[in-house]
Design an enzyme around this catalytic site. Structure first.
Site, mmCIF file in Angstrom:
data_model
loop_
_atom_site.group_PDB
_atom_site.id
_atom_site.type_symbol
_atom_site.label_atom_id
_atom_site.label_comp_id
_atom_site.label_asym_id
_atom_site.label_seq_id
_atom_site.Cartn_x
_atom_site.Cartn_y
_atom_site.Cartn_z
ATOM 1 N N CYS A 124 41.057 30.639 48.764
ATOM 2 C CA CYS A 124 41.734 29.716 47.866
ATOM 3 C C CYS A 124 41.282 29.957 46.423
ATOM 4 O O CYS A 124 40.154 30.375 46.181
ATOM 5 C CB CYS A 124 41.494 28.244 48.191
ATOM 6 N N ARG B 22 43.575 35.380 46.111
ATOM 7 C CA ARG B 22 42.565 34.682 46.917
ATOM 8 C C ARG B 22 43.183 33.915 48.074
ATOM 9 O O ARG B 22 42.482 33.474 48.982
ATOM 10 C CB ARG B 22 41.778 33.711 46.031
ATOM 11 N N TRP C 146 44.652 29.347 51.083
ATOM 12 C CA TRP C 146 44.564 30.154 52.299
ATOM 13 C C TRP C 146 44.119 29.162 53.367
ATOM 14 O O TRP C 146 42.999 28.656 53.331
ATOM 15 C CB TRP C 146 43.546 31.278 52.147
ATOM 16 N N ASN D 126 38.216 24.255 47.323
ATOM 17 C CA ASN D 126 38.082 25.548 47.994
ATOM 18 C C ASN D 126 36.798 25.492 48.802
ATOM 19 O O ASN D 126 35.759 25.124 48.265
ATOM 20 C CB ASN D 126 38.005 26.657 46.929
ATOM 21 N N GLY D 127 36.869 25.831 50.083
ATOM 22 C CA GLY D 127 35.678 25.783 50.933
ATOM 23 C C GLY D 127 35.997 25.042 52.213
ATOM 24 O O GLY D 127 37.173 24.878 52.569
ATOM 25 N N GLU E 53 37.793 52.372 59.641
ATOM 26 C CA GLU E 53 38.420 51.987 58.371
ATOM 27 C C GLU E 53 39.926 52.288 58.414
ATOM 28 O O GLU E 53 40.745 51.477 57.989
ATOM 29 C CB GLU E 53 37.719 52.729 57.215
ATOM 30 N N LYS F 122 42.848 49.397 58.154
ATOM 31 C CA LYS F 122 43.878 49.436 57.111
ATOM 32 C C LYS F 122 45.260 49.353 57.735
ATOM 33 O O LYS F 122 46.135 48.641 57.262
ATOM 34 C CB LYS F 122 43.711 50.738 56.313
ATOM 35 N N GLU G 288 45.931 45.778 59.083
ATOM 36 C CA GLU G 288 46.170 44.709 58.111
ATOM 37 C C GLU G 288 47.456 44.901 57.315
ATOM 38 O O GLU G 288 48.094 43.927 56.936
ATOM 39 C CB GLU G 288 44.956 44.450 57.208
ATOM 40 N N HIS H 142 35.258 57.634 78.069
ATOM 41 C CA HIS H 142 34.512 56.588 78.777
ATOM 42 C C HIS H 142 35.322 55.307 78.899
ATOM 43 O O HIS H 142 34.774 54.239 79.156
ATOM 44 C CB HIS H 142 33.174 56.329 78.082
ATOM 45 N N LYS I 278 42.330 38.119 49.649
ATOM 46 C CA LYS I 278 41.485 39.182 49.096
ATOM 47 C C LYS I 278 40.006 38.850 49.216
ATOM 48 O O LYS I 278 39.187 39.708 49.483
ATOM 49 C CB LYS I 278 41.868 39.379 47.631
HETATM 50 C C1 AGP Z 1 39.780 45.451 53.440
HETATM 51 O O1 AGP Z 1 40.994 46.118 53.388
HETATM 52 C C2 AGP Z 1 39.853 44.068 53.855
HETATM 53 N N1 AGP Z 1 40.796 43.307 53.152
HETATM 54 C C3 AGP Z 1 38.556 43.352 54.181
HETATM 55 O O2 AGP Z 1 38.099 43.897 55.377
HETATM 56 C C4 AGP Z 1 37.405 43.389 53.131
HETATM 57 O O3 AGP Z 1 36.907 44.688 53.006
HETATM 58 C C5 AGP Z 1 36.286 42.416 53.578
HETATM 59 O O4 AGP Z 1 36.798 41.120 53.662
HETATM 60 C C6 AGP Z 1 35.098 42.449 52.659
HETATM 61 O O5 AGP Z 1 35.456 42.059 51.372
HETATM 62 P P1 AGP Z 1 34.474 42.294 50.159
HETATM 63 O O6 AGP Z 1 34.345 43.778 49.982
HETATM 64 O O7 AGP Z 1 35.124 41.628 48.998
HETATM 65 O O8 AGP Z 1 33.168 41.672 50.532
#
Ligand code: AGP
Length: 606
Positions: free
Chosen positions: A2, A26, A76, A102-103, A480, A484, A487, A503, A601
């Site tokens: 948020c 956010r 969010w 926020n929180g 990674e 990607k 998401e 395995h 984000k």
């Molecule tokens: C990455 O594509 C993601 N959106 C997510 O995994 C991100 O890397 C993770 O939340 C950590 O965020 P930060 O690097 O801001 O701590």
């Protein structure tokens, strides 16, 4: 998660809407606004809606012009679905007080019972709404010589959990603000005083910032922050850094722009840190000396998501160039008590520097006696201020929810730290020399498009899963790549070291299953070929990312050529086709690639 933005100026609501647009990364489930007009003419006006800030702007339809005090929120969802009534701001029953939060208020169920027993009607499913009813009750029942700030202070004591709160009240010339475990920054500039979840919206408006600390409760008025005598008021300091507009330009999407930023962002990460003769590396802000580091028992790395995968790759550099035991942990699972003491260093790795899981892990490490440090991208972020030392990633602002350029810079900063700690050697010189060539190699990787990424996207389209495999330093990169793709393209993916496939996960492969194999020319190349053949003979369709032109390429349905580099640096090159695969598949699927569903984000909740 948020975003919160509040402002006092002669067109406060316009500034809040502008601020919210910059904070939208956010959280973008819903947005809302509340405002007070000059001399408190009329009641507090509010508007809120599901959707983006642009939807809020349409719904507000110019009604807030000329407001003097305003607060706003991008949401969010954590408690309660994505609905108009769960969107912030939340108002008292008589509409005289409005808050944004926020929180997470952990004791919300108890507090809810309390306000309902007091006769308040609750109209949302959020954990936040209780705050406004508690504040309303306190202001109405406190002694006549008490102030709104006293009431706010009192109700903040009742909360458990994390918060950044901004509240406005009819008759009050200012914004009540409180912070605990969620970021909040005050800013001041010509003709405005603001409060925000991060500094981005301040650029171009405020020249000075004051970072609130956990436990702070203040009244923000035109002349600054006011609080109880018992609390130290943070002083305003010059706003550092530069603002970059969230403008994808010819790229159309921020994610694609940020992928193409990488030759420059990687070069910025190395700038000023490698000596002209290519022999030495120094990470200025990392104030722990070489001697102190070599006296350590172990280094712990804490990070989440992509930052964690970059760390898994990064620790290979530390293992190669130092004799210290190094381990990377998912921050949310960090066993601080077992792995921290005075002879350990715990480094938080984070693009945003606001990730709550990583901040908590660092706090726990500190409590357990560990030294702490950080690799962050956002200057002045909570993490960089908490650790007080560390290295900035210098990737430039990253807006797309899927992290790209910051991830590459995390790997670079790990390499730089490791090299700064190592003795001179031929291999050290070779790696430094190859690192310096990375910007041009990445430029070539991006520009020499032979159509193979698009062919791979066509192959994957319509599949119900994709399997990523790699070995050695490419094994964590598969995770990674899979993250990607999940998401951005919403495709269920699994990622495994090539040798682990047999395995269990190989059972998933059937005719046509896409297998994305990452096989740089390193010591595991021939073993990768075996893993690929195992997949192929069971019907897997192989998309091979490699710099090799040897017989491994004959096993592939599609070869995505990668630029050659030192094997340890190969993940920094090979991450590019993985990013492009995810981006293009997300686009082909019709997804909002910059704002994928259910995500944000900055993940500031646990
Ligand atoms: C990455 O594509 C993601 N959106 C997510 O995994 C991100 O890397 C993770 O939340 C950590 O965020 P930060 O690097 O801001 O701590």
């Amino acid at each position: 998660m948020c975003g919160i933005f509040g402002c006092i100026s002669d067109d406060a609501a316009a500034l809040v809407l502008e601020g919210l647009r910059k904070l939208e990364y956010r959280g973008y489930d819903s947005a809302g606004l509340a405002a007070i007009f000059p001399e408190h003419r009329g009641p507090i006006q509010t508007e809120r809606t599901t959707g983006f800030v642009s939807d809020l702007v349409s719904k507000a339809n110019g009604r807030f012009k000329g407001a003097e005090i305003a607060i706003g929120h991008t949401r969010w969802a954590t408690h309660g679905g994505v609905t108009d009534s769960n969107a912030h701001p939340h108002s008292s029953n008589d509409g005289d007080i409005t808050i944004v939060h926020n929180g997470i208020i952990e004791n919300a169920p108890d507090l809810l019972e309390r306000v309902q027993n007091l006769g308040y009607s609750v109209s949302s499913e959020t954990d936040s709404e209780v705050i406004v009813h508690l504040l309303d009750h306190e202001t109405k029942t406190q002694s006549s010589n008490s102030t709104p700030l006293d009431a706010f202070n009192k109700i903040i004591q009742m909360l458990e959990g994390s918060w950044a709160i901004a509240a406005i009240m009819k008759g009050l010339d200012g914004i009540l603000v409180a912070r605990n475990g969620a970021p909040l920054i005050a800013g001041r500039g010509h003709g405005c005083v603001c409060v925000s979840s991060d500094a981005q919206p301040f650029y171009g408006r405020c020249s000075e910032v004051a970072y609130l600390n956990d436990g702070d409760v203040f009244l923000l008025s035109k002349d600054g922050l006011h609080g109880d005598d018992s609390i130290l008021i943070p002083s305003f300091e010059v706003l550092e850094g530069t603002y970059e507009e969230q403008d994808p330009g010819r790229f159309g999407h921020m994610m694609l722009k940020e992928i193409y930023d990488q030759p420059i962002s990687i070069s910025n990460a190395m700038g000023g840190r490698i000596s002209a003769d290519g022999m030495n590396v120094e990470l200025g802000g990392f104030s722990i000396t070489k001697e102190e580091i070599s006296a350590l028992e172990r280094i712990n790395i804490v990070a989440c998501g992509s930052a964690y995968y970059a760390s898994l790759i990064g620790i290979e550099f530390l293992r190669k160039f130092t004799n210290i035991t190094v381990e990377a942990f998912r921050a949310s699972e960090f066993p601080a008590k077992s792995v921290c003491n005075e002879r350990t260093l715990t480094i938080g790795v984070s693009q945003s520097g606001e990730t709550k899981d990583t901040l908590d892990a660092l706090q726990n490490a500190k409590v357990a006696g560990s030294n702490i440090s950080s690799f962050c991208n956002v200057i002045g972020s909570t993490m960089s201020r908490l650790t007080g030392n560390g290295a900035y990633l210098h990737a430039g602002p990253e807006f797309a929810v899927a992290s790209t350029k910051a991830v590459s810079n995390m790997m670079i900063v790990f390499a730089l730290l490791s090299l700064s700690l190592s003795e001179n050697s031929l291999e050290k010189r070779e790696i430094i020399s190859e690192m310096r060539k990375l910007p041009s190699r990445i430029t070539r990787q991006l520009l020499e498009d032979d159509g193979s990424v698009q062919k791979a996207v066509d192959l994957i389209s319509g599949s119900n899963t994709a399997i990523f495999i790699g070995r050695g330093i490419s094994a964590p990169l598969t995770q990674e790549g899979a993250l990607k793709m999940m998401e951005v393209a919403y495709l269920p993916c699994i990622a495994y070291p090539g040798g682990e496939l047999k395995h269990g996960p190989i059972a998933l492969i059937e005719e046509g299953t896409p297998v994305i194999a990452i096989a740089p020319t390193d010591s595991s190349l021939s073993l990768m070929e075996s893993s690929i053949r195992e997949c192929k003979s069971r019907g897997g369709r192989i998309i091979l990312i490699t710099d090799s032109d040897g017989h491994i390429t004959e096993t592939a349905d599609i070869v995505i050529p990668a630029q050659s580099t030192h094997p340890m640096l190969s993940p920094i090159i090979n991450t590019i086709p993985l990013q492009l695969l995810a981006y293009n598949l997300g686009l082909a699927t019709g997804n909002n690639v910059d704002r994928p569903r259910n995500l944000a984000k900055s993940v500031t909740v646990v």
